[in-house]
Write an enzyme that holds these catalytic residues in place. Structure first.
Site, mmCIF file in Angstrom:
data_model
loop_
_atom_site.group_PDB
_atom_site.id
_atom_site.type_symbol
_atom_site.label_atom_id
_atom_site.label_comp_id
_atom_site.label_asym_id
_atom_site.label_seq_id
_atom_site.Cartn_x
_atom_site.Cartn_y
_atom_site.Cartn_z
ATOM 1 N N LYS A 183 0.785 -0.919 0.071
ATOM 2 C CA LYS A 183 -0.105 0.047 0.218
ATOM 3 C C LYS A 183 0.892 1.135 0.082
ATOM 4 O O LYS A 183 1.873 1.284 0.902
ATOM 5 C CB LYS A 183 -1.007 0.094 1.063
ATOM 6 C CG LYS A 183 -1.896 -1.214 1.191
ATOM 7 C CD LYS A 183 -2.502 -0.997 2.482
ATOM 8 C CE LYS A 183 -3.762 -2.357 2.563
ATOM 9 N NZ LYS A 183 -4.603 -2.363 3.656
ATOM 10 N N ARG A 185 0.703 5.392 -0.006
ATOM 11 C CA ARG A 185 -0.216 6.743 0.035
ATOM 12 C C ARG A 185 0.293 7.818 -1.254
ATOM 13 O O ARG A 185 1.455 8.178 -1.207
ATOM 14 C CB ARG A 185 -0.031 7.248 1.194
ATOM 15 C CG ARG A 185 -1.039 8.650 1.686
ATOM 16 C CD ARG A 185 -1.050 8.791 3.127
ATOM 17 N NE ARG A 185 -1.644 8.018 3.822
ATOM 18 C CZ ARG A 185 -2.740 7.817 4.021
ATOM 19 N NH1 ARG A 185 -3.749 8.596 3.385
ATOM 20 N NH2 ARG A 185 -3.270 6.970 4.710
ATOM 21 N N ASP A 209 -6.036 -14.728 3.421
ATOM 22 C CA ASP A 209 -5.912 -13.751 4.660
ATOM 23 C C ASP A 209 -6.517 -14.291 5.712
ATOM 24 O O ASP A 209 -7.083 -15.605 5.560
ATOM 25 C CB ASP A 209 -6.671 -12.360 4.551
ATOM 26 C CG ASP A 209 -6.029 -11.228 5.218
ATOM 27 O OD1 ASP A 209 -5.367 -11.545 5.989
ATOM 28 O OD2 ASP A 209 -6.535 -10.192 5.472
#
Length: 285
Positions: A183, A185, A209
């Site tokens: 991830k 930003r 997961d």
């Protein structure tokens, strides 16, 4: 022999089909809402089985009552099998004054139980809080067996780096490539996901997961994979802690969603019962 609590009733038929032995237990509720349990059998050793899905607090209290009843009945050694362990995500203090909830639950259960077995707990390090022997069981083989005929030229992905070990375990069982999402930003309000060091174009993908709740991460990951040219996209997890509407939302975004039966849900298609039966075989009563 098994003593099955309210959170394990959905596993009884399969356990029985595999030859499990049971100790009769009566579980009911007083008019004021308090729980009542009674152990009808006798012995020296037993395996207590119950997941602690909603209502979590009620099931935890029930496990304490079962432990006390078994000790009162003369049982000397107790194994506790909690396929889904509630409060496991509350494993650290983020604001002053908070408890470490998983520690509180494990220490309390340790008053009665000699051993604890869980499946794919959120943070395996928290098992140190249980005063006796504590084991984290992996559902990787069960998940792999379920999907092995569905993944052609497949790749296994974890939704983040922290879940990479889970993806690795499934991938190694299947002999497939694995990686994870990062991830990044890009603005104060926008975070982008991208798979690391793996080409998904023209390939089937399984995202694995430990827990799925809202499904937001899985839906976002599936959308990205489609843009990157992935073929069929599958989603799996050990624990289906689904918020309202999550199954429907995820199902619209992927080829299939399948979780284990640590929690009973409409998509609990993968059984961990064979792993539980191994515990009875090694716990002669």
């Amino acid at each position: 022999m098994f003593v099955v609590g309210s959170g394990g009733v959905h596993l009884v038929d399969e356990l029985r089909s595999l030859g499990a032995n049971f100790i009769d237990v009566e579980i009911k509720r007083f008019p004021d809402g308090e729980k009542y349990v009674r152990i009808a059998g006798s012995g020296e050793r037993a395996i207590v089985l119950s997941s602690t899905f909603y209502p979590q607090d009620e099931k935890i209290i029930e496990l304490l009552l079962l432990g006390d009843a078994l000790r009162e009945r003369g049982f000397e050694y107790l194994r506790l099998v909690v396929p889904y362990f509630a409060y496991s995500r509350q494993d650290r203090v983020t604001k002053e004054g908070e408890p470490i909830s998983v520690r509180a639950i494990m220490r309390t259960l340790g008053l009665y139980y000699d051993e604890l077995y869980v499946f794919d707990i959120h943070n395996p390090e928290t098992l140190r809080y249980f005063p006796g022997k504590a084991v984290n069981l992996s559902p990787a083989k069960a998940i792999g067996n379920y999907f092995k005929e569905k993944l052609e030229n497949g790749v296994i992905l974890a939704p983040d780096h922290g879940a990479l070990g889970r993806a690795k375990a499934v991938a190694e069982f299947l002999g497939l490539e694995y990686s994870h999402f990062e991830k990044r930003r890009v603005s104060p309000t926008e975070v982008k996901m991208y798979p690391v060091d793996v080409n998904v174009r023209g390939r089937d993908v399984l995202i694995v997961d430990d827990i799925i709740s809202t499904g937001g991460t899985m839906i976002k990951a599936a959308s990205l994979l489609k843009k990157l040219g992935a073929e069929k996209i599958y989603v799996s997890a050990t624990h289906g802690v689904f918020s309202e509407g999550a199954i429907e939302r995820i199902s619209k975004a992927v080829e299939e969603i399948a979780v284990t039966n640590t929690i009973p849900t409409p998509v609990s298609k993968i059984s961990i019962v064979p792993e539980i039966m191994k515990l009875e075989a090694s716990h002669i009563v």
